[in-house]
Design a protein around this motif. Structure first.
Motif, PDB file in Angstrom:
ATOM      1  N   VAL A 160       0.811  -1.331  -0.159  1.00  0.00           N
ATOM      2  CA  VAL A 160       0.033   0.406  -0.021  1.00  0.00           C
ATOM      3  C   VAL A 160       0.707   1.129   0.139  1.00  0.00           C
ATOM      4  CG1 VAL A 160      -0.128   0.358   2.646  1.00  0.00           C
ATOM      5  CG2 VAL A 160      -2.009   0.963   1.184  1.00  0.00           C
ATOM      6  N   HIS A 161       2.095   1.144   0.300  1.00  0.00           N
ATOM      7  CA  HIS A 161       3.040   2.189   0.588  1.00  0.00           C
ATOM      8  C   HIS A 161       4.186   2.105  -0.899  1.00  0.00           C
ATOM      9  CE1 HIS A 161       1.465   1.745   4.858  1.00  0.00           C
ATOM     10  NE2 HIS A 161       2.071   2.842   4.858  1.00  0.00           N
ATOM     11  N   HIS A 162       4.248   3.638  -1.598  1.00  0.00           N
ATOM     12  CA  HIS A 162       4.739   3.672  -2.571  1.00  0.00           C
ATOM     13  C   HIS A 162       6.311   3.051  -2.828  1.00  0.00           C
ATOM     14  CE1 HIS A 162       8.106   6.100  -5.675  1.00  0.00           C
ATOM     15  NE2 HIS A 162       6.835   4.834  -6.526  1.00  0.00           N
ATOM     16  N   GLY A 163       7.323   1.843  -3.056  1.00  0.00           N
ATOM     17  CA  GLY A 163       8.122   1.892  -3.189  1.00  0.00           C
ATOM     18  C   GLY A 163       9.592   2.377  -3.720  1.00  0.00           C
ATOM     19  N   ASN A 164       9.221   3.522  -2.400  1.00  0.00           N
ATOM     20  CA  ASN A 164      10.136   4.966  -3.078  1.00  0.00           C
ATOM     21  C   ASN A 164      12.048   4.215  -3.215  1.00  0.00           C
ATOM     22  OD1 ASN A 164      10.225   4.867  -0.246  1.00  0.00           O
ATOM     23  ND2 ASN A 164      12.000   5.475  -0.249  1.00  0.00           N
ATOM     24  N   GLY A 165      12.038   2.958  -2.197  1.00  0.00           N
ATOM     25  CA  GLY A 165      13.456   3.017  -2.141  1.00  0.00           C
ATOM     26  C   GLY A 165      13.720   1.995  -3.541  1.00  0.00           C
ATOM     27  N   THR A 166      13.323   1.075  -3.817  1.00  0.00           N
ATOM     28  CA  THR A 166      13.320  -0.016  -4.826  1.00  0.00           C
ATOM     29  C   THR A 166      12.983   0.715  -6.063  1.00  0.00           C
ATOM     30  OG1 THR A 166      12.008  -1.673  -4.173  1.00  0.00           O
ATOM     31  CG2 THR A 166      12.935  -2.166  -6.468  1.00  0.00           C
ATOM     32  N   GLN A 167      12.318   2.253  -6.517  1.00  0.00           N
ATOM     33  CA  GLN A 167      12.368   3.013  -7.591  1.00  0.00           C
ATOM     34  C   GLN A 167      14.137   4.086  -7.821  1.00  0.00           C
ATOM     35  OE1 GLN A 167       9.340   5.860  -8.192  1.00  0.00           O
ATOM     36  NE2 GLN A 167      10.127   7.484  -7.602  1.00  0.00           N
ATOM     37  N   ASP A 168      13.825   4.195  -6.237  1.00  0.00           N
ATOM     38  CA  ASP A 168      15.493   5.332  -6.211  1.00  0.00           C
ATOM     39  C   ASP A 168      16.805   4.443  -6.690  1.00  0.00           C
ATOM     40  OD1 ASP A 168      17.051   7.337  -4.983  1.00  0.00           O
ATOM     41  OD2 ASP A 168      17.996   5.396  -3.920  1.00  0.00           O
ATOM     42  N   LEU A 169      16.636   2.828  -6.002  1.00  0.00           N
ATOM     43  CA  LEU A 169      18.008   1.781  -6.340  1.00  0.00           C
ATOM     44  C   LEU A 169      17.617   1.741  -7.750  1.00  0.00           C
ATOM     45  CD1 LEU A 169      17.426  -0.295  -3.197  1.00  0.00           C
ATOM     46  CD2 LEU A 169      19.297   1.844  -3.735  1.00  0.00           C
ATOM     47  N   LEU A 170      16.573   0.885  -8.875  1.00  0.00           N
ATOM     48  CA  LEU A 170      16.375   1.304  -9.692  1.00  0.00           C
ATOM     49  C   LEU A 170      16.231   2.559 -10.949  1.00  0.00           C
ATOM     50  CD1 LEU A 170      14.508  -2.643  -9.461  1.00  0.00           C
ATOM     51  CD2 LEU A 170      17.129  -2.291 -10.050  1.00  0.00           C
ATOM     52  N   SER A 172      17.616   4.438 -12.351  1.00  0.00           N
ATOM     53  CA  SER A 172      18.970   4.267 -13.784  1.00  0.00           C
ATOM     54  C   SER A 172      19.540   2.899 -14.658  1.00  0.00           C
ATOM     55  CB  SER A 172      20.472   5.062 -13.743  1.00  0.00           C
ATOM     56  OG  SER A 172      19.959   6.356 -12.799  1.00  0.00           O
ATOM     57  N   GLU A 173      18.617   1.402 -14.236  1.00  0.00           N
ATOM     58  CA  GLU A 173      18.616   0.661 -14.524  1.00  0.00           C
ATOM     59  C   GLU A 173      18.030   0.391 -15.363  1.00  0.00           C
ATOM     60  OE1 GLU A 173      20.068  -1.654 -15.837  1.00  0.00           O
ATOM     61  OE2 GLU A 173      21.062  -2.112 -13.433  1.00  0.00           O
ATOM     62  N   ALA A 174      18.250   0.687 -16.955  1.00  0.00           N
ATOM     63  CA  ALA A 174      17.522   0.428 -18.080  1.00  0.00           C
ATOM     64  C   ALA A 174      16.910  -0.956 -18.080  1.00  0.00           C
ATOM     65  CB  ALA A 174      17.821   0.712 -19.254  1.00  0.00           C
ATOM     66  N   ARG A 175      17.430  -1.931 -17.495  1.00  0.00           N
ATOM     67  CA  ARG A 175      17.345  -3.288 -17.685  1.00  0.00           C
ATOM     68  C   ARG A 175      16.162  -4.148 -17.235  1.00  0.00           C
ATOM     69  NH1 ARG A 175      23.346  -5.767 -16.806  1.00  0.00           N
ATOM     70  NH2 ARG A 175      22.883  -4.040 -15.328  1.00  0.00           N
ATOM     71  N   SER A 176      15.856  -2.640 -16.305  1.00  0.00           N
ATOM     72  CA  SER A 176      14.817  -3.198 -15.496  1.00  0.00           C
ATOM     73  C   SER A 176      13.699  -2.161 -15.561  1.00  0.00           C
ATOM     74  CB  SER A 176      15.259  -3.029 -13.504  1.00  0.00           C
ATOM     75  OG  SER A 176      14.930  -0.720 -13.983  1.00  0.00           O
ATOM     76  N   LEU A 177      12.067  -2.645 -15.693  1.00  0.00           N
ATOM     77  CA  LEU A 177      10.983  -1.892 -14.808  1.00  0.00           C
ATOM     78  C   LEU A 177      10.329  -1.867 -13.138  1.00  0.00           C
ATOM     79  CD1 LEU A 177       8.609  -0.222 -16.790  1.00  0.00           C
ATOM     80  CD2 LEU A 177       7.617  -3.135 -17.163  1.00  0.00           C
ATOM     81  N   ASP A 195       6.656  10.326 -11.755  1.00  0.00           N
ATOM     82  CA  ASP A 195       8.066   9.923 -11.883  1.00  0.00           C
ATOM     83  C   ASP A 195       8.147   8.217 -12.628  1.00  0.00           C
ATOM     84  OD1 ASP A 195       8.571  11.713 -10.052  1.00  0.00           O
ATOM     85  OD2 ASP A 195       8.781  10.130  -8.335  1.00  0.00           O
ATOM     86  N   THR A 196       8.920   8.521 -13.369  1.00  0.00           N
ATOM     87  CA  THR A 196       8.620   8.014 -15.225  1.00  0.00           C
ATOM     88  C   THR A 196      10.352   6.945 -14.664  1.00  0.00           C
ATOM     89  OG1 THR A 196       9.108   9.051 -16.623  1.00  0.00           O
ATOM     90  CG2 THR A 196       7.478   8.842 -16.226  1.00  0.00           C
ATOM     91  N   GLY A 197      11.139   7.561 -14.337  1.00  0.00           N
ATOM     92  CA  GLY A 197      12.780   6.861 -14.068  1.00  0.00           C
ATOM     93  C   GLY A 197      13.632   7.479 -14.973  1.00  0.00           C
ATOM     94  N   ALA A 198      14.866   6.680 -15.459  1.00  0.00           N
ATOM     95  CA  ALA A 198      15.856   7.602 -16.446  1.00  0.00           C
ATOM     96  C   ALA A 198      15.796   7.039 -17.403  1.00  0.00           C
ATOM     97  CB  ALA A 198      17.417   7.652 -16.061  1.00  0.00           C
ATOM     98  N   HIS A 199      14.620   6.145 -17.845  1.00  0.00           N
ATOM     99  CA  HIS A 199      15.087   5.258 -19.317  1.00  0.00           C
ATOM    100  C   HIS A 199      13.522   4.822 -18.697  1.00  0.00           C
ATOM    101  CE1 HIS A 199      19.237   5.119 -19.480  1.00  0.00           C
ATOM    102  NE2 HIS A 199      19.366   4.707 -18.277  1.00  0.00           N
ATOM    103  N   ASN A 204       4.299   4.004 -11.728  1.00  0.00           N
ATOM    104  CA  ASN A 204       3.569   5.042 -10.565  1.00  0.00           C
ATOM    105  C   ASN A 204       2.329   4.599 -11.052  1.00  0.00           C
ATOM    106  OD1 ASN A 204       5.613   5.133  -8.802  1.00  0.00           O
ATOM    107  ND2 ASN A 204       6.587   7.037  -9.491  1.00  0.00           N
ATOM    108  N   LEU A 205       1.610   3.903 -10.374  1.00  0.00           N
ATOM    109  CA  LEU A 205       0.043   3.678 -10.296  1.00  0.00           C
ATOM    110  C   LEU A 205      -0.512   4.049  -8.670  1.00  0.00           C
ATOM    111  CD1 LEU A 205      -2.370   3.015 -11.875  1.00  0.00           C
ATOM    112  CD2 LEU A 205      -1.628   0.695 -11.137  1.00  0.00           C
ATOM    113  N   PRO A 206      -0.702   5.860  -8.872  1.00  0.00           N
ATOM    114  CA  PRO A 206      -1.116   6.014  -7.153  1.00  0.00           C
ATOM    115  C   PRO A 206      -2.331   5.411  -7.691  1.00  0.00           C
ATOM    116  CG  PRO A 206      -0.625   7.962  -8.807  1.00  0.00           C
ATOM    117  CD  PRO A 206      -0.359   7.041  -9.978  1.00  0.00           C
TER     118      PRO A 206
END
Length: 308
Positions: A160-170, A172-177, A195-199, A204-206
């Motif tokens: 229920v809470h945004h995965g801000n940590g996973t978002q931060d860690l991934l 700039s990782e173009a191989r991940s979604l 917030d859509t990531g570097a690539h 995010n689905l609020p």
């Protein structure tokens, strides 16, 4: 093949103060709810420093290790506490997630559920947050990419809470979604659609407070599943938080056990289509003990049925 359940008693040694929602009883109740099921039980190994460094700098690792007290409990941020044994508990979570990835990619298990605590999806690159010390699922994703050579790893987070940590860690990782559905607005206040990531690799689905199962399912059908289908992952990781349940005290979504079973089944459908059913699920939140236990059981029952 079977479904692996990876856990360790060290995760019961991470102690928080009386009344803290992230408590030992959470894991005890999950494990009790899963007793007797057709699971291959595996002891989680300790994650190594080189595993943590897939996502975290050495300074963060050193900070966490130094913060662990010799006795009692210590508060390291507004929400997160440590006790003797907290570091090993978190390392079992990391090691368990990596072992699950190894088993599933080697064909030794059809899928896996990592039943450990503390959770991990709020831990940012150099910051503990929200009960989390290390970014377990993000580390597992990087492990799959760096050590197994995968080029497309998806992470779906329905906590229920945004995965801000996973978002931060991934980020700039173009191989991940990375896809996170979460109540918004709600702590930690992150996770807007913009917030859509570097690539373009973050979605995010609020969800509005009060969102029920019907609206949740419609949002996933419209946004999450088409994105996963287009990405065609070689491995699907799940941050399985069950605090979107209508009985959870920390939030205001209105999901039920049937909704968690449904989303698990649909994610398994996509995994069957694109990556031979390879799914690794890691326990995140869920703070009503009865709802957590029954929801986790519903989730794992689907994994067992799909892995048989």
């Amino acid at each position: 093949m079977t479904t692996a359940m990876i856990t360790h008693s060290d995760c019961l040694s991470h102690v928080t103060p009386t009344g803290h929602p992230e408590q030992v009883a959470r894991l005890e109740r999950v494990l009790a709810a899963l007793q007797g099921r057709a699971l291959e039980q595996v002891e989680a190994p300790l994650g190594r420093i080189e595993d943590l460094r897939l996502c975290h700098p050495q300074a963060h690792i050193d900070h966490i290790r130094a913060a662990e007290p010799d006795e009692g409990t210590v508060q390291i941020d507004p929400d997160t506490w440590m006790s003797p044994g907290s570091v090993d508990a978190a390392l079992r979570g990391v090691g368990g997630a990596l072992a699950a990835v190894d088993m599933v990619l080697a064909g030794k298990a059809a899928n896996a559920f990592v039943a450990t605590r503390p959770p991990g999806h709020h831990a940012e690159t150099e910051k503990t947050m929200g009960f989390c010390l290390f970014g377990t699922v993000a580390i597992a994703a990087r492990h799959a990419m760096e050590r197994h050579g995968l080029s497309r790893v998806a992470v779906v987070d329905f906590d229920v809470h945004h995965g801000n940590g996973t978002q931060d860690l991934l980020w700039s990782e173009a191989r991940s979604l990375f896809i996170s559905s979460h109540q918004y607005p709600l702590w930690p206040g992150t996770g807007p659609v913009s917030d859509t990531g570097a690539h373009g690799n973050v979605i995010n689905l609020p969800l509005d407070p009060g969102t029920n199962g019907e609206a949740f399912r419609a949002a996933y059908e419209e946004t999450v599943f088409p994105a996963l289908d287009a990405f065609a992952p070689e491995l699907l990781l799940i941050s399985a938080g069950f605090d979107a349940h209508h009985d959870d005290p920390l939030a205001g979504l209105r999901l039920t056990e049937d909704d968690f079973a449904w989303v698990t089944g649909r994610l398994c459908d996509l995994a069957d289509t694109h990556c031979s059913g390879r799914v690794v699920s890691c326990l995140e939140g869920g703070y009503d003990l009865d709802a957590l236990a029954s929801s986790a059981a519903a989730h794992v029952d689907v994994l067992i049925a799909r892995g048989a």
